[in-house]
Design a protein around this motif. Sequence first.
Motif, mmCIF file in Angstrom:
data_model
loop_
_atom_site.group_PDB
_atom_site.id
_atom_site.type_symbol
_atom_site.label_atom_id
_atom_site.label_comp_id
_atom_site.label_asym_id
_atom_site.label_seq_id
_atom_site.Cartn_x
_atom_site.Cartn_y
_atom_site.Cartn_z
ATOM 1 N N ALA A 95 0.821 -1.213 0.000
ATOM 2 C CA ALA A 95 0.000 0.000 0.000
ATOM 3 C C ALA A 95 0.852 1.259 0.000
ATOM 4 N N PHE A 96 1.848 1.345 0.905
ATOM 5 C CA PHE A 96 2.592 2.608 0.909
ATOM 6 C C PHE A 96 3.619 2.678 -0.212
ATOM 7 N N ASN A 97 4.042 1.548 -0.759
ATOM 8 C CA ASN A 97 4.858 1.623 -1.977
ATOM 9 C C ASN A 97 4.021 2.104 -3.157
ATOM 10 N N SER A 98 2.762 1.673 -3.238
ATOM 11 C CA SER A 98 1.871 2.172 -4.295
ATOM 12 C C SER A 98 1.623 3.668 -4.128
ATOM 13 N N ALA A 99 1.419 4.099 -2.891
ATOM 14 C CA ALA A 99 1.250 5.535 -2.644
ATOM 15 C C ALA A 99 2.504 6.307 -3.040
ATOM 16 N N ALA A 100 3.667 5.733 -2.785
ATOM 17 C CA ALA A 100 4.923 6.386 -3.151
ATOM 18 C C ALA A 100 5.077 6.485 -4.664
ATOM 19 N N VAL A 101 4.700 5.413 -5.392
ATOM 20 C CA VAL A 101 4.789 5.441 -6.853
ATOM 21 C C VAL A 101 3.886 6.541 -7.423
ATOM 22 N N ASP A 102 2.671 6.683 -6.885
ATOM 23 C CA ASP A 102 1.778 7.757 -7.331
ATOM 24 C C ASP A 102 2.406 9.124 -7.094
ATOM 25 N N LEU A 103 2.999 9.321 -5.935
ATOM 26 C CA LEU A 103 3.599 10.615 -5.611
ATOM 27 C C LEU A 103 4.813 10.895 -6.490
ATOM 28 N N ILE A 104 5.614 9.865 -6.750
ATOM 29 C CA ILE A 104 6.785 10.028 -7.622
ATOM 30 C C ILE A 104 6.350 10.458 -9.018
ATOM 31 N N ALA A 105 5.248 9.891 -9.518
ATOM 32 C CA ALA A 105 4.748 10.271 -10.844
ATOM 33 C C ALA A 105 4.326 11.732 -10.871
ATOM 34 N N ALA A 106 3.809 12.234 -9.748
ATOM 35 C CA ALA A 106 3.376 13.626 -9.685
ATOM 36 C C ALA A 106 4.553 14.584 -9.534
ATOM 37 N N LEU A 107 5.561 14.192 -8.767
ATOM 38 C CA LEU A 107 6.696 15.076 -8.503
ATOM 39 C C LEU A 107 7.823 14.920 -9.514
ATOM 40 N N ARG A 108 7.814 13.790 -10.270
ATOM 41 C CA ARG A 108 8.800 13.562 -11.322
ATOM 42 C C ARG A 108 10.231 13.631 -10.797
ATOM 43 N N GLY A 109 10.532 12.901 -9.738
ATOM 44 C CA GLY A 109 11.890 12.869 -9.208
ATOM 45 C C GLY A 109 12.247 11.478 -8.730
ATOM 46 N N PRO A 110 13.551 11.165 -8.600
ATOM 47 C CA PRO A 110 13.985 9.835 -8.112
ATOM 48 C C PRO A 110 13.858 9.740 -6.596
ATOM 49 N N LEU A 111 12.619 9.630 -6.131
ATOM 50 C CA LEU A 111 12.350 9.694 -4.697
ATOM 51 C C LEU A 111 12.335 8.335 -4.011
ATOM 52 N N MET A 112 12.190 7.245 -4.772
ATOM 53 C CA MET A 112 12.012 5.946 -4.135
ATOM 54 C C MET A 112 13.173 5.553 -3.231
ATOM 55 N N PRO A 113 14.442 5.766 -3.626
ATOM 56 C CA PRO A 113 15.519 5.443 -2.676
ATOM 57 C C PRO A 113 15.402 6.217 -1.357
ATOM 58 N N GLY A 114 14.913 7.461 -1.421
ATOM 59 C CA GLY A 114 14.741 8.234 -0.198
ATOM 60 C C GLY A 114 13.675 7.643 0.720
ATOM 61 N N PHE A 115 12.568 7.180 0.128
ATOM 62 C CA PHE A 115 11.534 6.546 0.943
ATOM 63 C C PHE A 115 12.081 5.283 1.609
ATOM 64 N N HIS A 116 12.810 4.492 0.855
ATOM 65 C CA HIS A 116 13.367 3.269 1.429
ATOM 66 C C HIS A 116 14.510 3.564 2.397
ATOM 67 N N ALA A 117 15.159 4.721 2.221
ATOM 68 C CA ALA A 117 16.143 5.150 3.223
ATOM 69 C C ALA A 117 15.453 5.407 4.558
ATOM 70 N N ALA A 118 14.238 5.950 4.505
ATOM 71 C CA ALA A 118 13.475 6.160 5.741
ATOM 72 C C ALA A 118 13.168 4.832 6.420
ATOM 73 N N PHE A 119 12.840 3.806 5.608
ATOM 74 C CA PHE A 119 12.624 2.471 6.179
ATOM 75 C C PHE A 119 13.896 1.979 6.878
ATOM 76 N N SER A 120 15.041 2.136 6.210
ATOM 77 C CA SER A 120 16.297 1.673 6.791
ATOM 78 C C SER A 120 16.663 2.476 8.030
ATOM 79 N N LEU A 121 16.410 3.788 7.988
ATOM 80 C CA LEU A 121 16.688 4.613 9.164
ATOM 81 C C LEU A 121 15.791 4.201 10.323
ATOM 82 N N GLY A 122 14.528 3.921 10.015
ATOM 83 C CA GLY A 122 13.640 3.419 11.060
ATOM 84 C C GLY A 122 14.134 2.101 11.621
ATOM 85 N N GLY A 123 14.641 1.229 10.729
ATOM 86 C CA GLY A 123 15.216 -0.032 11.196
ATOM 87 C C GLY A 123 16.437 0.185 12.051
#
Length: 435
Positions: free
Chosen positions: A128-156
């Motif tokens: 669900a939140f990866n799908s939400a991230a893909v939608d947002l990336i399409a709107a912002l047109r930037g390489p944001l996915m590594p940053g979202f997953h960096a947040a996962f790793s930082l949380g870990g």
Amino acid sequence: MPKLNKTRAHHAVPERGLTALRVAITAFFALDGFLFAGWVVRIPDIKHQTHASTGALGLALLGVSAGAVFTMTLTGRLCRRHGSHPVTVVCMAVLALSVALPPLTRSAPALGAVLLLFGAAYGGANVAFNSAAVDLIAALRGPLMPGFHAAFSLGGLVGAGVGGLAAGVLSPTRHLLCLTVIGLLVTAVAGRTLLRYEPPAPAERARGAAGPEGARAGRGGATAGPGDAVAGPDDATAGPDRMAAGPDDAAAVRRGERGLVVGFGLVALCTAYGEGALADWGALHLRQDLAAPAGTAAAGYACFALAMTVGRLSGAALLARLGRARTVIAGGGVAAAGMLLGSLAPSVWAALTGFAVTGLGLANLFPVAVERAGALTGPSGVAVASTLGYGGMLLGPPAIGFMADWFSLPVALTSVAALAATAAVLGFSTRRGLG
């Protein structure tokens, strides 16, 4: 792709709303990593509490992956019907509640049962939140996915660090109950933002829906569903080609897309196998095979998570410099070398170094695979890649547990190196789709 009934539409979202969505989605990625790490660093304590053998623990841990894979196959449809935002909020609330259950068990079968629920919530939330991230990336047109997953790793990283400190002070029951409270609070705050906004429209449609290009994008979205909506630049070439080439060529293009999505999913599988292995077995390897104290054993996953965080924070720059294909190929090779060191090193510090190198290598493989799958076919692509990815976790815990019983845990962990090398090969074979 055929349009599904009640497919959720994408809407124009004001700039402030896009920023708020980015913060909220980032918070959910971080919370997911925090809760998962808090659980995994207490696995040795819960193993002792349930008197489980290594093989029995592996079967119990199978519950996490089995539950995750089961819900991942359904969550793509739920996101299309109800939207990725409410599905994210519901799944994260269940995840926060279920993380408190493992320390209440006293046997391996009971542990496996509660981990089934935990895994179901974890898998659903990830799609669900990866799908939400893909939608947002399409709107912002930037390489944001590594940053979202960096947040996962930082949380870990934070979750593992807190877990290491809590291991000498709090019982697993009190520690994980605290995580439940934190998880529900974050879900309540970030969830308000997600429930306030619909998934944003892609940048092309938001900019020029009235013009010829926007009209074509609108028609593509109406015909193909969210898959084309999130495809971004690729849609500008793939969509019209499909319409101009006729039904046979269009079907061939769709088959090619599905093949690429499966290839990306296999890259995710190899990556998730390694992440799951270090999460579930890393601390036990350090404690059991290298005689590390409890706090140092917990630091093993922290080193891995820190390296993953650093790798993902630098992921946008790395992708811009090397491209997706080279990033996947090089990352798989680096991770293979690091895990050979981490699993076979005779000292704690050498093993920790190997874990860190493995984290750097694997850092951007999963986000690239999921992002490309989502760009091609929308939430269904995210679901396929995530299902295959967490199939790696489904395979990993019992496989490593059984191999540890047959041979030894260090030998079993070398399978992570083998699959990391396989990810590099898959990256080479799908390099045209990766771009």
